[in-house]
Design an enzyme around this catalytic site. Structure first.
Site, mmCIF file in Angstrom:
data_model
loop_
_atom_site.group_PDB
_atom_site.id
_atom_site.type_symbol
_atom_site.label_atom_id
_atom_site.label_comp_id
_atom_site.label_asym_id
_atom_site.label_seq_id
_atom_site.Cartn_x
_atom_site.Cartn_y
_atom_site.Cartn_z
ATOM 1 N N ASP A 94 -6.933 -23.585 8.489
ATOM 2 C CA ASP A 94 -8.159 -22.792 8.519
ATOM 3 C C ASP A 94 -8.381 -22.154 7.139
ATOM 4 O O ASP A 94 -8.419 -22.880 6.148
ATOM 5 C CB ASP A 94 -8.052 -21.757 9.645
ATOM 6 C CG ASP A 94 -9.295 -20.900 9.823
ATOM 7 O OD1 ASP A 94 -10.326 -21.447 10.235
ATOM 8 O OD2 ASP A 94 -9.229 -19.691 9.543
ATOM 9 N N TYR A 138 -13.669 -13.048 3.447
ATOM 10 C CA TYR A 138 -14.947 -13.755 3.607
ATOM 11 C C TYR A 138 -16.085 -13.074 2.862
ATOM 12 O O TYR A 138 -17.139 -13.675 2.668
ATOM 13 C CB TYR A 138 -15.305 -13.843 5.093
ATOM 14 C CG TYR A 138 -14.366 -14.712 5.896
ATOM 15 C CD1 TYR A 138 -14.636 -16.059 6.110
ATOM 16 C CD2 TYR A 138 -13.193 -14.196 6.429
ATOM 17 C CE1 TYR A 138 -13.769 -16.859 6.836
ATOM 18 C CE2 TYR A 138 -12.318 -14.984 7.152
ATOM 19 C CZ TYR A 138 -12.611 -16.311 7.355
ATOM 20 O OH TYR A 138 -11.745 -17.110 8.073
ATOM 21 N N HIS A 145 -8.884 -26.016 17.503
ATOM 22 C CA HIS A 145 -8.825 -25.511 16.133
ATOM 23 C C HIS A 145 -7.424 -25.007 15.780
ATOM 24 O O HIS A 145 -6.997 -25.087 14.625
ATOM 25 C CB HIS A 145 -9.840 -24.368 15.977
ATOM 26 C CG HIS A 145 -9.835 -23.727 14.630
ATOM 27 N ND1 HIS A 145 -10.380 -24.330 13.524
ATOM 28 C CD2 HIS A 145 -9.339 -22.527 14.207
ATOM 29 C CE1 HIS A 145 -10.243 -23.523 12.472
ATOM 30 N NE2 HIS A 145 -9.604 -22.434 12.858
#
Length: 364
Positions: free
Chosen positions: A170, A282, A337
């Site tokens: 990820d 982020y 995921h």
């Protein structure tokens, strides 16, 4: 100097594209914030007493101190002055395998790999900058990609190594790709789980609205404090559902997280301020991409769970064009995921095969 300046029409076009780009970013950020606000109101309307319940876990669950996973260690980086926490398994002096987790995870997401690869490697599962017991600088500028890449280089050197097998999942996969691009001499083999080459990601997301929607949290996280607040609602219900819900969690055929595993995540992220560092990763992303350099020159393995709720599988195959060496892609049809936790036995076997295959290819 005059000849080097772009003509006025080109300057206007560049400025217009930049304006449109940031308009898209902040418009979608607003949309995501409105959706989150509606969910908050719905939760308050249904269960007002439960909505704002938040329990800080004071004692770590036993699994976080399981000796079979390795030893808890700390290292302070000279340049940044930050102290990093990691768990290490395997004898010192063996080849280094460095593991970089994603969001919202921490070193514990690699527990199955710590046990598996310690027989032949010095396996180090890191808490990234801002996560868990690693220091968390307060300003979002401290989480730019350049800083995150430099962290890995400095940690490698602090551990006494000049190269490693680098594995990322990820967001940790994003960092792993960038380290491999910027410091190829430090990465003997690259293994990435459920994250495409960063250039593929930035190009694909702008052309495919479906991926733009799946990556909505990138935009939502641009807001100050509100994303952290939303995670705390209903005693971190969002965090629990990410790993356990039918839509985003580990599937029926996967290795589901135990109650103690979930408690480990809740312990780490329920601490005051524990979410700000991870989300800050982020908050600078749109000013750091696209990349200037793209090529990956070491052998690369990309593993992908086809049921990934956040990343479309089409990006995995496109990644091939950026790897100028042996590239192996394996897509697991029943996996989510959270691949290395979802299908640990299969993932470990695929990694072993890749590592031994590359060693054999070198000898030949």
């Amino acid at each position: 100097p005059g000849a080097a300046c772009p003509p006025p029409a080109r300057r206007v076009m560049v400025a217009a594209r930049a304006l449109l780009f940031w308009a898209l970013v902040y418009s979608y950020c607003g949309v995501c914030a409105c959706i989150a606000g509606l969910r908050l109101l719905w939760s308050i309307g249904r269960r007002p007493g439960e909505t704002f319940r938040w329990v800080v876990r004071e004692n770590p669950p036993a699994c976080l101190n399981d000796p079979s996973l390795g030893t808890h260690c700390y290292v302070r980086i000279k340049d940044s002055g930050l102290r990093f926490h990691y768990v290490a398994a395997g004898e010192r002096g063996k080849p280094l395998m460095l593991l970089l987790h994603g969001f919202p995870e921490f070193w514990y997401s690699w527990r199955h790999q710590l046990r598996e690869f310690k027989s032949e490697y010095r396996v180090v599962a890191l808490d990234l900058r801002g996560y868990g017991e690693t220091d968390a600088p307060p300003h979002k500028e401290n989480y730019k990609l350049d800083c995150l890449i430099a962290d890995i280089k400095d940690i490698l050197e602090s551990l006494g190594y000049n190269k490693c097998v680098l594995i990322g999942h990820d967001w940790g996969g994003m960092i792993a790709w960038l380290v491999a691009i910027c410091y190829p001499e430090m990465v003997t083999k690259l293994i990435v789980v459920n994250f495409p080459h960063p250039s593929v990601f930035t190009e694909y997301i702008l052309r495919h609205p479906s991926q733009l929607i799946k990556s909505g949290y990138y935009f939502f996280f641009q807001m100050p404090w509100f994303p952290e607040f939303m995670f705390t609602l209903n005693d971190f219900k969002v965090l629990k559902s990410l790993f356990t819900s039918q839509a985003t969690g580990i599937g029926r055929k996967g290795c589901r997280l135990t109650a103690e595993d979930i408690e480990a995540y809740l312990y780490v992220f329920s601490q005051p301020g524990a979410l700000t560092g991870p989300i800050n990763h982020y908050r600078t992303i749109f000013s750091c991409l696209p990349l200037q350099h793209h090529e990956v020159i070491m052998p690369t393995l990309l593993l992908w769970g086809e049921r990934d709720a956040f990343m479309e599988v089409e990006m995995a195959e496109i990644t091939r064009i950026y790897v100028k060496n042996h590239f192996r892609l394996t897509i697991l049809s029943e996996a989510s995921h959270w691949l290395q936790q979802d299908q640990p036995d299969i993932v470990n076997k695929l990694i072993w095969t890749f590592l031994k295959e590359e060693t054999k290819r070198k000898r030949e």
